[in-house]
Write a protein that holds these residues in place. Structure first.
Motif, PDB file in Angstrom:
ATOM      1  N   THR A   1      -4.804  -2.554  -3.401  1.00  0.00           N
ATOM      2  CA  THR A   1      -4.675  -1.105  -3.650  1.00  0.00           C
ATOM      3  C   THR A   1      -3.686  -0.444  -2.698  1.00  0.00           C
ATOM      4  O   THR A   1      -3.639   0.776  -2.602  1.00  0.00           O
ATOM      5  CB  THR A   1      -6.035  -0.385  -3.505  1.00  0.00           C
ATOM      6  N   HIS A   2      -2.908  -1.255  -1.987  1.00  0.00           N
ATOM      7  CA  HIS A   2      -1.987  -0.665  -1.003  1.00  0.00           C
ATOM      8  C   HIS A   2      -0.689  -1.461  -0.980  1.00  0.00           C
ATOM      9  O   HIS A   2      -0.494  -2.331  -0.134  1.00  0.00           O
ATOM     10  CB  HIS A   2      -2.662  -0.648   0.366  1.00  0.00           C
ATOM     11  N   THR A   3       0.189  -1.193  -1.942  1.00  0.00           N
ATOM     12  CA  THR A   3       1.495  -1.852  -1.983  1.00  0.00           C
ATOM     13  C   THR A   3       2.593  -0.801  -2.080  1.00  0.00           C
ATOM     14  O   THR A   3       2.391   0.271  -2.658  1.00  0.00           O
ATOM     15  CB  THR A   3       1.623  -2.807  -3.194  1.00  0.00           C
ATOM     16  N   HIS A   4       3.723  -1.111  -1.493  1.00  0.00           N
ATOM     17  CA  HIS A   4       4.889  -0.218  -1.557  1.00  0.00           C
ATOM     18  C   HIS A   4       6.051  -0.998  -2.157  1.00  0.00           C
ATOM     19  O   HIS A   4       6.928  -1.472  -1.444  1.00  0.00           O
ATOM     20  CB  HIS A   4       5.277   0.271  -0.158  1.00  0.00           C
ATOM     21  N   LEU A   5       6.048  -1.162  -3.482  1.00  0.00           N
ATOM     22  CA  LEU A   5       7.153  -1.852  -4.144  1.00  0.00           C
ATOM     23  C   LEU A   5       8.220  -0.822  -4.493  1.00  0.00           C
ATOM     24  O   LEU A   5       7.902   0.318  -4.852  1.00  0.00           O
ATOM     25  CB  LEU A   5       6.653  -2.573  -5.396  1.00  0.00           C
TER      26      LEU A   5
ATOM     27  N   ALA B   1      -7.039   4.474   5.356  1.00  0.00           N
ATOM     28  CA  ALA B   1      -6.135   3.334   5.180  1.00  0.00           C
ATOM     29  C   ALA B   1      -5.972   2.576   6.499  1.00  0.00           C
ATOM     30  O   ALA B   1      -6.124   3.148   7.582  1.00  0.00           O
ATOM     31  CB  ALA B   1      -4.772   3.815   4.685  1.00  0.00           C
ATOM     32  N   HIS B   2      -5.654   1.304   6.364  1.00  0.00           N
ATOM     33  CA  HIS B   2      -5.265   0.406   7.472  1.00  0.00           C
ATOM     34  C   HIS B   2      -5.875   0.719   8.847  1.00  0.00           C
ATOM     35  O   HIS B   2      -5.169   1.058   9.785  1.00  0.00           O
ATOM     36  CB  HIS B   2      -3.753   0.287   7.593  1.00  0.00           C
ATOM     37  N   VAL B   3      -7.173   0.542   8.946  1.00  0.00           N
ATOM     38  CA  VAL B   3      -7.865   0.665  10.244  1.00  0.00           C
ATOM     39  C   VAL B   3      -7.470  -0.549  11.100  1.00  0.00           C
ATOM     40  O   VAL B   3      -7.539  -1.686  10.646  1.00  0.00           O
ATOM     41  CB  VAL B   3      -9.393   0.692  10.032  1.00  0.00           C
TER      42      VAL B   3
ATOM     43  N   PHE C   1      -5.418  10.061  -4.283  1.00  0.00           N
ATOM     44  CA  PHE C   1      -4.302  10.837  -3.728  1.00  0.00           C
ATOM     45  C   PHE C   1      -4.060  10.401  -2.298  1.00  0.00           C
ATOM     46  O   PHE C   1      -4.964  10.458  -1.462  1.00  0.00           O
ATOM     47  CB  PHE C   1      -4.617  12.336  -3.813  1.00  0.00           C
ATOM     48  N   LYS C   2      -2.825   9.941  -2.027  1.00  0.00           N
ATOM     49  CA  LYS C   2      -2.490   9.474  -0.675  1.00  0.00           C
ATOM     50  C   LYS C   2      -1.972  10.651   0.127  1.00  0.00           C
ATOM     51  O   LYS C   2      -1.145  11.434  -0.353  1.00  0.00           O
ATOM     52  CB  LYS C   2      -1.415   8.387  -0.753  1.00  0.00           C
ATOM     53  N   ILE C   3      -2.483  10.769   1.334  1.00  0.00           N
ATOM     54  CA  ILE C   3      -2.065  11.869   2.208  1.00  0.00           C
ATOM     55  C   ILE C   3      -1.659  11.275   3.551  1.00  0.00           C
ATOM     56  O   ILE C   3      -2.410  10.512   4.163  1.00  0.00           O
ATOM     57  CB  ILE C   3      -3.211  12.881   2.396  1.00  0.00           C
TER      58      ILE C   3
ATOM     59  N   SER D   1      -3.078  -5.160   1.490  1.00  0.00           N
ATOM     60  CA  SER D   1      -1.945  -5.758   2.220  1.00  0.00           C
ATOM     61  C   SER D   1      -1.086  -4.730   2.951  1.00  0.00           C
ATOM     62  O   SER D   1      -0.492  -5.042   3.964  1.00  0.00           O
ATOM     63  CB  SER D   1      -1.059  -6.539   1.249  1.00  0.00           C
ATOM     64  N   ASP D   2      -0.996  -3.492   2.440  1.00  0.00           N
ATOM     65  CA  ASP D   2       0.038  -2.546   2.893  1.00  0.00           C
ATOM     66  C   ASP D   2       1.406  -3.227   2.836  1.00  0.00           C
ATOM     67  O   ASP D   2       2.214  -3.119   3.761  1.00  0.00           O
ATOM     68  CB  ASP D   2      -0.257  -1.998   4.295  1.00  0.00           C
ATOM     69  N   HIS D   3       1.645  -3.925   1.724  1.00  0.00           N
ATOM     70  CA  HIS D   3       2.913  -4.646   1.510  1.00  0.00           C
ATOM     71  C   HIS D   3       4.075  -3.655   1.522  1.00  0.00           C
ATOM     72  O   HIS D   3       4.227  -2.849   0.611  1.00  0.00           O
ATOM     73  CB  HIS D   3       2.826  -5.353   0.148  1.00  0.00           C
TER      74      HIS D   3
HETATM   75 ZN   LIG Z   1       1.173   1.929   3.443  1.00  0.00          ZN
END
Ligand SMILES: [Zn+2]
Length: 465
Positions: free
Chosen positions: A57-61, A238-240, A150-152, A315-317
């Motif tokens: 649920t956390h990718t930046h393509l 996100a990403h603790v 919604f990402k903030i 992943s926060d890819h």
């Molecule tokens: Zn990210």
């Protein structure tokens, strides 16, 4: 569509692990049990584990960083192939609202980019950057249209949302049946610490890490949780990266607040020795936000994953090439694009350092990487488990097969892996997406654009894991 029978494997879900065949028809699971038969395709899964496909649920393509004039190196075709080869069958990426842009337009623009390319199913979180009466009004329509998250960003230049706007957003998300997904770091503190480094002439990549210490993350996380409590909004942190941050999540959950926490393999597998200055500028390969923490934090973070304080591992890819992208920050760490590649290695790393190392059970692995992400973001049970009537998104893994990580065996367009030389298990031999084989013997066999948008439900704060 023909029937597919996955025969003889050990089916692992978030709550059970047992020998079972899986019969698939029209892309859905129609039967589970022993000695099932078919006239269709039979896949032998004996001595293998059969698990729900990974959900990332956390990718930046194909994600732009305008300030630096770069985009992430994987487009939706290459990036989703890499995902499929790493056992991922669904991603939730991001649609980024430009200043002054409608949220719905931003979503439509993003859909047009992914539709022709993605080989696995997908959705988006809407990144809200411009809080104004029009964008606030659009939140409910997006939730209704199946885009309820919604990402903030509490930091990051023109993407940053200040506290007043954050509270307004959280209130609207709460009343609309959505969920806020928060990047928590204290922007003022980071700006202050960066300026101090630069005025001292401290420009190397290691100073990226020391300008974003744990306290910066813990303070913003606590503030986000408090504002969410005021607004009555469900949130995902996100990403603790550290125990101090995880404890804020734990305390909120103990009070009954609908808060869930995510971490990523890089914070569980790597430690801050990657910023050893003797390595030279190649430290830039590990520049991400929040940064990689010390070994004591890594051990403590594992315990929060083991004992249920955190609920999901994404992943926060954010893949940037070293040559030509990361190297743009030579002489000024603030110009190194932030992020690590990870969509393809997330499941093998969690399998190896979690399951094989005896830290988490196979069921907990499935829960962290598939079932909980589906539940948090409104896709469960159609995604995230193996049950009658659900999408046949399945990975088949030989738990004993080992692979040495190297960019040559991965499918991303990035020219390095942060995990060079590590020996891992957990790569799928076969990946099925809605009953269709898209990876066989570890190699992709895909049709460009076959992925479909996932219809997501509104978020019920009471059904969060
Ligand atoms: Zn990210």
């Amino acid at each position: 569509m023909i029937e597919v029978l996955v025969r003889g494997g050990t089916v692992v879900t978030a709550d059970s692990m047992e020998l079972s065949d899986v019969l698939i028809r029209e892309g859905k699971i129609v039967e589970l049990g022993l000695e099932l038969e078919t006239d269709g395709l039979i896949i032998d899964a004996s001595d293998h584990w059969v698990m729900p496909g990974g959900i990332d649920t956390h990718t930046h393509l194909d994600h732009p960083i305008e300030r630096l004039g770069v985009r992430t190196a994987d487009d939706f075709y290459v990036g989703t192939i890499a995902g499929a080869c790493g056992g991922v069958t669904t991603i939730i990426d991001f649609s980024l609202q430009a200043q002054g842009e409608s949220l719905i337009k931003a979503r439509d623009r993003r859909l047009a980019e992914i539709e022709p390319d993605s080989v696995i199913d997908y959705s988006f979180h809407t990144i809200v950057t411009d809080v104004n009466p029009e964008s606030i009004k659009e939140i409910e329509s997006l939730v209704e249209a199946g885009f309820p998250s919604f990402k903030i960003y509490m930091t990051y230049g023109d993407k940053k949302v200040g506290d007043g706007d954050l509270l307004t957003l959280l209130e609207e998300v709460a009343t609309s049946g959505g969920l806020a997904y928060l990047h928590c770091e204290n922007d003022c503190a980071i700006t202050h610490l960066i300026e101090r480094h630069l005025t001292r002439g401290e420009t190397g990549p290691q100073f990226h890490a020391s300008s974003r210490p744990v306290a910066v993350e813990a303070e913003a996380t606590n503030r986000a949780i408090m504002l969410a409590e005021l607004a009555g909004a469900p949130i995902c942190i996100a990403h603790v990266t550290s125990e101090a941050v995880a404890r804020h999540v734990e305390e909120a959950r103990r009070r009954g607040q609908p808060v869930v926490g995510e971490t990523c393999p890089q914070y569980l597998v790597l430690n801050d020795s990657v910023y050893d200055p003797t390595v030279g500028f190649e430290m830039a390969k590990f520049v991400c936000s929040p940064p990689i923490r010390g070994i004591d934090q890594v051990e403590a973070l594992w315990s929060t994953v083991e004992d249920g304080v955190l609920q999901q591992v994404s992943s926060d890819h954010a893949p940037f090439r070293y040559e030509g992208q990361k190297t743009g920050g030579r002489g000024d760490f603030t110009r190194i694009p932030n992020g690590l590649p990870g969509i393809e290695t997330r499941l093998p790393l969690m399998f190896t350092y979690g399951v094989k190392a005896g830290r988490i059970s196979p069921s907990r692995f499935v829960e962290l990487t598939s079932t909980n992400p589906a539940r948090i973001f409104g896709m469960y049970p159609n995604k995230g488990t193996l049950d009658i009537g659900t999408d046949a998104d399945i990975v088949i893994v030989d738990p004993e097969k080992e692979t040495e990580l190297d960019p040559a065996c991965l499918h991303s367009a990035v020219d390095y892996t942060p995990y060079q030389g590590l020996i891992v298990s957990g790569f799928p031999t076969v990946t099925l997406s809605r009953g269709e084989v898209i990876v066989e013997d570890g190699e992709p066999i895909v049709t460009r654009g076959r992925g479909k948008v996932v219809e997501r439900q509104r978020i019920d704060p009471n059904s969060l894991p």
